[in-house]
Design a protein around this motif. Structure first.
Motif, PDB file in Angstrom:
ATOM      1  N   PRO A 184       0.822  -1.220   0.000  1.00  0.00           N
ATOM      2  CA  PRO A 184       0.000   0.000   0.000  1.00  0.00           C
ATOM      3  C   PRO A 184       0.860   1.278   0.000  1.00  0.00           C
ATOM      4  O   PRO A 184       2.009   1.248   0.451  1.00  0.00           O
ATOM      5  CB  PRO A 184      -0.787  -0.099   1.320  1.00  0.00           C
ATOM      6  CG  PRO A 184      -0.630  -1.489   1.785  1.00  0.00           C
ATOM      7  CD  PRO A 184       0.647  -2.006   1.221  1.00  0.00           C
TER       8      PRO A 184
ATOM      9  N   GLY B  13       0.575   3.787   1.850  1.00  0.00           N
ATOM     10  CA  GLY B  13       0.916   4.148   3.233  1.00  0.00           C
ATOM     11  C   GLY B  13       2.187   3.448   3.693  1.00  0.00           C
ATOM     12  O   GLY B  13       2.992   4.015   4.439  1.00  0.00           O
ATOM     13  N   THR B  14       2.375   2.226   3.231  1.00  0.00           N
ATOM     14  CA  THR B  14       3.588   1.481   3.598  1.00  0.00           C
ATOM     15  C   THR B  14       4.806   2.090   2.897  1.00  0.00           C
ATOM     16  O   THR B  14       5.889   2.169   3.479  1.00  0.00           O
ATOM     17  CB  THR B  14       3.436  -0.014   3.224  1.00  0.00           C
ATOM     18  OG1 THR B  14       2.254  -0.501   3.836  1.00  0.00           O
ATOM     19  CG2 THR B  14       4.622  -0.833   3.679  1.00  0.00           C
TER      20      THR B  14
ATOM     21  N   ARG C 142       5.158   5.234   2.171  1.00  0.00           N
ATOM     22  CA  ARG C 142       5.481   6.446   2.941  1.00  0.00           C
ATOM     23  C   ARG C 142       6.231   6.114   4.226  1.00  0.00           C
ATOM     24  O   ARG C 142       7.242   6.724   4.529  1.00  0.00           O
ATOM     25  CB  ARG C 142       4.205   7.176   3.361  1.00  0.00           C
ATOM     26  CG  ARG C 142       3.517   7.913   2.294  1.00  0.00           C
ATOM     27  CD  ARG C 142       2.226   8.489   2.888  1.00  0.00           C
ATOM     28  NE  ARG C 142       1.291   8.849   1.864  1.00  0.00           N
ATOM     29  CZ  ARG C 142       1.282  10.031   1.248  1.00  0.00           C
ATOM     30  NH1 ARG C 142       2.154  10.943   1.578  1.00  0.00           N
ATOM     31  NH2 ARG C 142       0.401  10.296   0.323  1.00  0.00           N
ATOM     32  N   SER C 143       5.702   5.145   4.965  1.00  0.00           N
ATOM     33  CA  SER C 143       6.318   4.875   6.270  1.00  0.00           C
ATOM     34  C   SER C 143       7.686   4.227   6.099  1.00  0.00           C
ATOM     35  O   SER C 143       8.630   4.572   6.806  1.00  0.00           O
ATOM     36  CB  SER C 143       5.401   4.018   7.138  1.00  0.00           C
ATOM     37  OG  SER C 143       5.109   2.812   6.489  1.00  0.00           O
ATOM     38  N   ARG C 144       7.816   3.330   5.115  1.00  0.00           N
ATOM     39  CA  ARG C 144       9.118   2.680   4.904  1.00  0.00           C
ATOM     40  C   ARG C 144      10.154   3.722   4.460  1.00  0.00           C
ATOM     41  O   ARG C 144      11.283   3.747   4.927  1.00  0.00           O
ATOM     42  CB  ARG C 144       8.983   1.582   3.851  1.00  0.00           C
ATOM     43  CG  ARG C 144      10.224   0.726   3.746  1.00  0.00           C
ATOM     44  CD  ARG C 144      10.104  -0.331   2.682  1.00  0.00           C
ATOM     45  NE  ARG C 144       9.087  -1.326   2.994  1.00  0.00           N
ATOM     46  CZ  ARG C 144       8.731  -2.322   2.175  1.00  0.00           C
ATOM     47  NH1 ARG C 144       9.318  -2.456   1.003  1.00  0.00           N
ATOM     48  NH2 ARG C 144       7.799  -3.184   2.529  1.00  0.00           N
ATOM     49  N   LEU C 145       9.719   4.615   3.576  1.00  0.00           N
ATOM     50  CA  LEU C 145      10.616   5.655   3.084  1.00  0.00           C
ATOM     51  C   LEU C 145      11.060   6.577   4.217  1.00  0.00           C
ATOM     52  O   LEU C 145      12.240   6.921   4.340  1.00  0.00           O
ATOM     53  CB  LEU C 145       9.910   6.468   1.990  1.00  0.00           C
ATOM     54  CG  LEU C 145      10.661   7.655   1.402  1.00  0.00           C
ATOM     55  CD1 LEU C 145      11.924   7.198   0.669  1.00  0.00           C
ATOM     56  CD2 LEU C 145       9.776   8.427   0.433  1.00  0.00           C
ATOM     57  N   SER C 146      10.106   6.922   5.059  1.00  0.00           N
ATOM     58  CA  SER C 146      10.411   7.818   6.167  1.00  0.00           C
ATOM     59  C   SER C 146      11.437   7.183   7.113  1.00  0.00           C
ATOM     60  O   SER C 146      12.402   7.825   7.552  1.00  0.00           O
ATOM     61  CB  SER C 146       9.114   8.126   6.895  1.00  0.00           C
ATOM     62  OG  SER C 146       9.330   9.099   7.853  1.00  0.00           O
ATOM     63  N   ARG C 147      11.226   5.894   7.398  1.00  0.00           N
ATOM     64  CA  ARG C 147      12.160   5.212   8.307  1.00  0.00           C
ATOM     65  C   ARG C 147      13.514   5.006   7.639  1.00  0.00           C
ATOM     66  O   ARG C 147      14.557   5.085   8.282  1.00  0.00           O
ATOM     67  CB  ARG C 147      11.559   3.888   8.779  1.00  0.00           C
ATOM     68  CG  ARG C 147      10.478   4.135   9.840  1.00  0.00           C
ATOM     69  CD  ARG C 147       9.852   2.879  10.374  1.00  0.00           C
ATOM     70  NE  ARG C 147       9.128   2.181   9.321  1.00  0.00           N
ATOM     71  CZ  ARG C 147       9.394   0.954   8.909  1.00  0.00           C
ATOM     72  NH1 ARG C 147      10.355   0.253   9.455  1.00  0.00           N
ATOM     73  NH2 ARG C 147       8.679   0.398   7.953  1.00  0.00           N
TER      74      ARG C 147
ATOM     75  N   ARG D 147      14.885   7.032   5.473  1.00  0.00           N
ATOM     76  CA  ARG D 147      15.560   8.341   5.517  1.00  0.00           C
ATOM     77  C   ARG D 147      16.176   8.585   6.888  1.00  0.00           C
ATOM     78  O   ARG D 147      17.301   9.062   7.008  1.00  0.00           O
ATOM     79  CB  ARG D 147      14.555   9.448   5.205  1.00  0.00           C
ATOM     80  CG  ARG D 147      14.304   9.630   3.747  1.00  0.00           C
ATOM     81  CD  ARG D 147      13.280  10.715   3.507  1.00  0.00           C
ATOM     82  NE  ARG D 147      13.431  11.267   2.178  1.00  0.00           N
ATOM     83  CZ  ARG D 147      12.420  11.544   1.360  1.00  0.00           C
ATOM     84  NH1 ARG D 147      11.188  11.353   1.750  1.00  0.00           N
ATOM     85  NH2 ARG D 147      12.644  12.045   0.170  1.00  0.00           N
TER      86      ARG D 147
END
Lengths: 159, 72
Positions: free
Chosen positions: A139, A141-142, A144-149, A151
Motif C-alpha cells: 500500500p 501508506g507502507t 510512505r512509512s518505509r521511506l520515512s524510516r 531516511r
C-alpha cells in the motif's frame, strides 16, 4: 468614465469577493483573483456598455480569469517539482565531497535491502509513491512509512 | 509488523514531517506546496528538517551518479 467605473467597481467589490471565494480554494487565491479582475476590468473599461449590469460584466471577467488560470495550473503546475531546488543544494567542494559520498556509500551498505531499494526508487530515480506501491505490491501508506524510516536510518548512520 | 503499525497510523501520516517528505518527492500539488513552503519558512524546526532532507536527497543523487561512473 474611469473614475466612475472605478467607483462602481468598488461598490460591486463585496459581491465580487463572494464570487471569488466560491471559485477559489483559499482566501489568498480569492484575494488575488479579485485584484486581477479589478485590474482587467479597468484595462477593458472601453468595452463596458454604460447602463448594463457591471457585476455581470466583471464577474464574467473573473470567471474567465479563473478558468484560464486553472487550465494553466493543471497543465503546468499539477505537481510541485522540487528538483530545481534540490539541484541548487550545494554540496561541498571535491575533497569534502568525496568524504561525504564515502559516508553515504557506507551508510547505504549498512541499510536493509528494503530501505535501500525504496531510497533508490524514490529519492534517486524519482518514482511516484503510487508507482512504487504498485511495483512492490504494497500500500501507498507502507511506501510512505518505509521511506520515512529509511531516511531517518540513513541520516542516523551518516551522523 | 512495524509497517503495519505505521500503516494504521494515519495521524502519523499527516504530520508536517511526512508532508515535507511528500513535498521533497514531488507528491504535493503546487498550491499546497506553496502553503507548506510558507509554513516551513516561518518555522525554524521545520526549516531545519526540510534542509536536512534536501541535502540528503542531493547527496544520494550524487552518490548514485558516482556509482554509475565508477561501478565497483
Amino acid at each position: 468614465m474611469t473614475i466612475f467605473l472605478h467607483q462602481e467597481l468598488i461598490e460591486e467589490l463585496p459581491k465580487l469577493k463572494r464570487f471569488a471565494h466560491k471559485l477559489s480554494s483559499s482566501n489568498a487565491d480569492a484575494e488575488d483573483l479579485t485584484q486581477t479582475t479589478i485590474a482587467k476590468a479597468l484595462e477593458k473599461k472601453e468595452l463596458f456598455q454604460e447602463g448594463t449590469d457591471l457585476f455581470k460584466w466583471s464577474s464574467k471577467i473573473m470567471y474567465n480569469t479563473f478558468v484560464s488560470d486553472y487550465r494553466r495550473k493543471t497543465k503546468f503546475e499539477t505537481k510541485y517539482d522540487p528538483e530545481p531546488y534540490i539541484e541548487k543544494q550545494s554540496i561541498e567542494p571535491s575533497q569534502e565531497d568525496s568524504v561525504e559520498l564515502k559516508n553515504v556509500d557506507d551508510a547505504m551498505n549498512k541499510l536493509s535491502w528494503e530501505f535501500r531499494e525504496i531510497l533508490i526508487l524514490i529519492c534517486i530515480k524519482g518514482f511516484k509513491y503510487k508507482h512504487v506501491a504498485e511495483k512492490l505490491d504494497i500500500p501507498v501508506g507502507t511506501v510512505r512509512s518505509r521511506l520515512s524510516r529509511a531516511r531517518e536510518k540513513l541520516y542516523n548512520l551518516m551522523n | 509488523m512495524d509497517e503495519d503499525k505505521s500503516e494504521n497510523s494515519k495521524k502519523n501520516d499527516m504530520s508536517p514531517y511526512r508532508e515535507i517528505e511528500a513535498l521533497m518527492d514531488g507528491e504535493l500539488d503546487a498550491t499546497y506546496a506553496k502553503v507548506l513552503l510558507n509554513k516551513i519558512s516561518e518555522d525554524p524546526v521545520l526549516e531545519r528538517h526540510y534542509n536536512k532532507l534536501k541535502k540528503q536527497k542531493a547527496l544520494l543523487k550524487k552518490w548514485w551518479e558516482e556509482r554509475q561512473k565508477h561501478p565497483e
